[in-house]
Structures are given as C-alpha cells and as structure tokens.
Design a protein around this motif. Structure first.
Motif, mmCIF file in Angstrom:
data_model
loop_
_atom_site.group_PDB
_atom_site.id
_atom_site.type_symbol
_atom_site.label_atom_id
_atom_site.label_comp_id
_atom_site.label_asym_id
_atom_site.label_seq_id
_atom_site.Cartn_x
_atom_site.Cartn_y
_atom_site.Cartn_z
ATOM 1 N N GLU A 31 -87.266 55.604 13.265
ATOM 2 C CA GLU A 31 -87.717 57.112 13.356
ATOM 3 C C GLU A 31 -87.111 57.391 14.809
ATOM 4 O O GLU A 31 -86.639 58.649 15.031
ATOM 5 C CB GLU A 31 -88.782 57.299 12.857
ATOM 6 C CG GLU A 31 -89.094 58.759 12.393
ATOM 7 C CD GLU A 31 -88.143 58.970 11.205
ATOM 8 O OE1 GLU A 31 -87.701 59.978 11.234
ATOM 9 O OE2 GLU A 31 -88.036 58.240 10.227
ATOM 10 N N LYS A 32 -87.498 56.611 15.508
ATOM 11 C CA LYS A 32 -87.531 57.053 17.180
ATOM 12 C C LYS A 32 -85.933 56.957 17.507
ATOM 13 O O LYS A 32 -85.423 58.039 18.074
ATOM 14 C CB LYS A 32 -88.079 56.259 18.051
ATOM 15 C CG LYS A 32 -87.849 56.462 19.422
ATOM 16 C CD LYS A 32 -88.461 55.448 20.379
ATOM 17 C CE LYS A 32 -87.433 54.165 20.296
ATOM 18 N NZ LYS A 32 -87.692 53.087 21.510
ATOM 19 N N GLN A 33 -85.320 56.066 16.912
ATOM 20 C CA GLN A 33 -84.081 56.011 17.100
ATOM 21 C C GLN A 33 -83.234 57.082 16.456
ATOM 22 O O GLN A 33 -82.197 57.586 16.941
ATOM 23 C CB GLN A 33 -83.156 54.558 16.606
ATOM 24 C CG GLN A 33 -83.962 53.420 17.674
ATOM 25 C CD GLN A 33 -83.349 52.224 17.005
ATOM 26 O OE1 GLN A 33 -83.432 51.929 15.805
ATOM 27 N NE2 GLN A 33 -83.209 51.101 18.038
ATOM 28 N N LYS A 34 -83.533 57.503 15.302
ATOM 29 C CA LYS A 34 -83.001 58.476 14.699
ATOM 30 C C LYS A 34 -83.191 59.845 15.377
ATOM 31 O O LYS A 34 -82.197 60.508 15.654
ATOM 32 C CB LYS A 34 -83.619 58.807 13.292
ATOM 33 C CG LYS A 34 -82.881 59.754 12.288
ATOM 34 C CD LYS A 34 -83.547 60.272 11.072
ATOM 35 C CE LYS A 34 -84.170 59.357 10.509
ATOM 36 N NZ LYS A 34 -85.128 60.071 9.192
ATOM 37 N N ALA A 35 -84.178 59.877 16.037
ATOM 38 C CA ALA A 35 -84.422 61.300 16.740
ATOM 39 C C ALA A 35 -83.585 61.222 18.021
ATOM 40 O O ALA A 35 -82.859 62.132 18.409
ATOM 41 C CB ALA A 35 -85.832 61.426 17.214
ATOM 42 N N LYS A 36 -83.574 60.104 18.789
ATOM 43 C CA LYS A 36 -82.788 60.021 20.034
ATOM 44 C C LYS A 36 -81.430 60.062 19.717
ATOM 45 O O LYS A 36 -80.703 60.910 20.492
ATOM 46 C CB LYS A 36 -82.894 58.401 20.544
ATOM 47 C CG LYS A 36 -84.270 58.226 21.378
ATOM 48 C CD LYS A 36 -84.383 56.592 21.925
ATOM 49 C CE LYS A 36 -83.161 56.056 22.129
ATOM 50 N NZ LYS A 36 -83.256 54.409 22.475
ATOM 51 N N TYR A 37 -80.630 59.426 18.651
ATOM 52 C CA TYR A 37 -79.335 59.624 18.345
ATOM 53 C C TYR A 37 -78.984 61.105 17.896
ATOM 54 O O TYR A 37 -77.754 61.474 18.216
ATOM 55 C CB TYR A 37 -78.736 58.629 17.420
ATOM 56 C CG TYR A 37 -79.141 57.148 17.970
ATOM 57 C CD1 TYR A 37 -78.600 56.705 19.336
ATOM 58 C CD2 TYR A 37 -79.406 56.080 17.179
ATOM 59 C CE1 TYR A 37 -78.798 55.627 19.658
ATOM 60 C CE2 TYR A 37 -79.793 54.935 17.519
ATOM 61 C CZ TYR A 37 -79.468 54.539 18.781
ATOM 62 O OH TYR A 37 -79.406 53.224 19.460
ATOM 63 N N THR A 38 -79.797 61.558 17.251
ATOM 64 C CA THR A 38 -79.442 62.971 16.859
ATOM 65 C C THR A 38 -79.561 63.987 17.995
ATOM 66 O O THR A 38 -78.803 64.834 18.020
ATOM 67 C CB THR A 38 -80.759 63.592 15.873
ATOM 68 O OG1 THR A 38 -80.854 62.484 14.711
ATOM 69 C CG2 THR A 38 -80.567 64.958 15.121
ATOM 70 N N TYR A 39 -80.221 63.922 18.772
ATOM 71 C CA TYR A 39 -80.384 64.774 19.905
ATOM 72 C C TYR A 39 -79.522 64.293 21.193
ATOM 73 O O TYR A 39 -79.308 64.682 22.117
ATOM 74 C CB TYR A 39 -81.851 65.131 20.490
ATOM 75 C CG TYR A 39 -82.500 65.994 19.369
ATOM 76 C CD1 TYR A 39 -82.149 67.601 19.512
ATOM 77 C CD2 TYR A 39 -83.450 65.701 18.385
ATOM 78 C CE1 TYR A 39 -82.687 68.232 18.539
ATOM 79 C CE2 TYR A 39 -83.845 66.434 17.465
ATOM 80 C CZ TYR A 39 -83.687 67.709 17.628
ATOM 81 O OH TYR A 39 -84.190 68.510 16.529
#
Length: 176
Positions: A31-39
């Motif tokens: 979930e953290k990686q998803k947020a990092k990569y999204t933004y």
C-alpha cells in the motif's frame, strides 16, 4: 517447449515453496509503495511528508493524502495541464508553471493560483493535454481556460480524492 507457459514460478522448487498468503506487513508495504509510485515520490520524500502529516494533527492518513494532493506537480496534473504526473513534475522543474504569479513552491495552499507561464503557453505538451478535454473535473479545483490558470479552492476531503489507497495501512506500517 521453451515457450510453454507454466502457472507456477520458475526454479527448482517451483510451486512447492511459494507462500500462499501475503503477510500483514506485506500488504502494508504494498500500500505504501502504491502511494509512493502513484505520486512519484522517493522513500525519503514520502517519509518526511508522513512525519509532517503526523505532526499536523487530525487523522494522519487523511492528512497525508491531502498533502500529497496539494503538491504542485499533482495539482498541475489534476488541472489537466500535463498528461501525466511525471510530465507535470517536469513542467514544474523546468519553471513552466507559476504559483500566484511567482516562483513555484512544493505545496500549494488553498486560494493559490497555478498558471502556465506566458512563454510556455505555446508548448505542445500543454496544448495537447488541454485539448484532450481532461480539464479539471474535481470539486476542489477551478480552471480558467482563457488565462490558462487554475485555482485550488480548498484542500480536498478524503471522499473527494479518487485514488484507491488505503491510507490506514500506511499509518500502521510507519507506526511500527
């Protein structure tokens, strides 16, 4: 035979030693990686933003997402000036974007006017992106096509943010 597809991973142990269920830590990390990569953030940037959100008061996860949404590159993307967040970041770093008529800052506050510089209005990337009718469909942003500028009306609420991110898992991961 070399191109035959198998439904199990390669290697000597193949299907036998694959973990069936992802751990709690694994889901939080994803979930953290998803947020990092999204933004489009690196780990250190994301961590600093999380710590600011923690100090800010309120629900940490929601505040974090609001801070991510109020970053200048994200606002440029949401306004429809750039086709992707990466393109928006490049426009910002190359000084094609102004905030309140001056030098851009990293975080945009409510009431700030984000505009395309006069010399940059003819850029092909900006023109193509604005022509694609993807221009601001968000309640917290207002776009003025004539002056090629947009305004952040207010900080978005969690329900307004369209990203499918479970911010509570990020908070749990960092609070370990």
């Amino acid at each position: 035979k070399a191109l035959e597809h198998r439904n199990y991973p390669p290697g000597q142990h193949g299907i036998a030693h694959r973990r069936k269920k992802i751990s709690e830590y694994g889901t939080q990390l994803k979930e953290k990686q998803k947020a990092k990569y999204t933004y489009g953030l690196l780990e250190k940037q994301f961590r600093i933003l999380f710590e600011k959100a923690e100090r800010a008061g309120g629900v940490t996860g929601e505040v974090l997402l609001q801070m991510l949404e109020c970053r200048l590159d994200n606002v440029v993307y949401r306004l429809g000036i750039a086709p992707t967040r990466a393109a928006a970041r490049q426009l910002v770093s190359h000084r094609h974007i102004t905030v309140n008529g001056g030098v851009p800052s990293a975080a945009v506050k409510a009431g700030d006017v984000v505009a395309v510089r006069e010399k940059s209005k003819a850029l092909e990337v900006v023109a193509d992106s604005l022509r694609s009718n993807r221009v601001s469909k968000y309640s917290w942003l207002e776009w003025d096509g004539a002056s090629m500028s947009g305004k952040l009306l207010n900080v978005p609420e969690r329900s307004d943010i369209p990203e499918n991110i479970k911010e509570q898992l990020i908070v749990e991961l960092y609070s370990k």
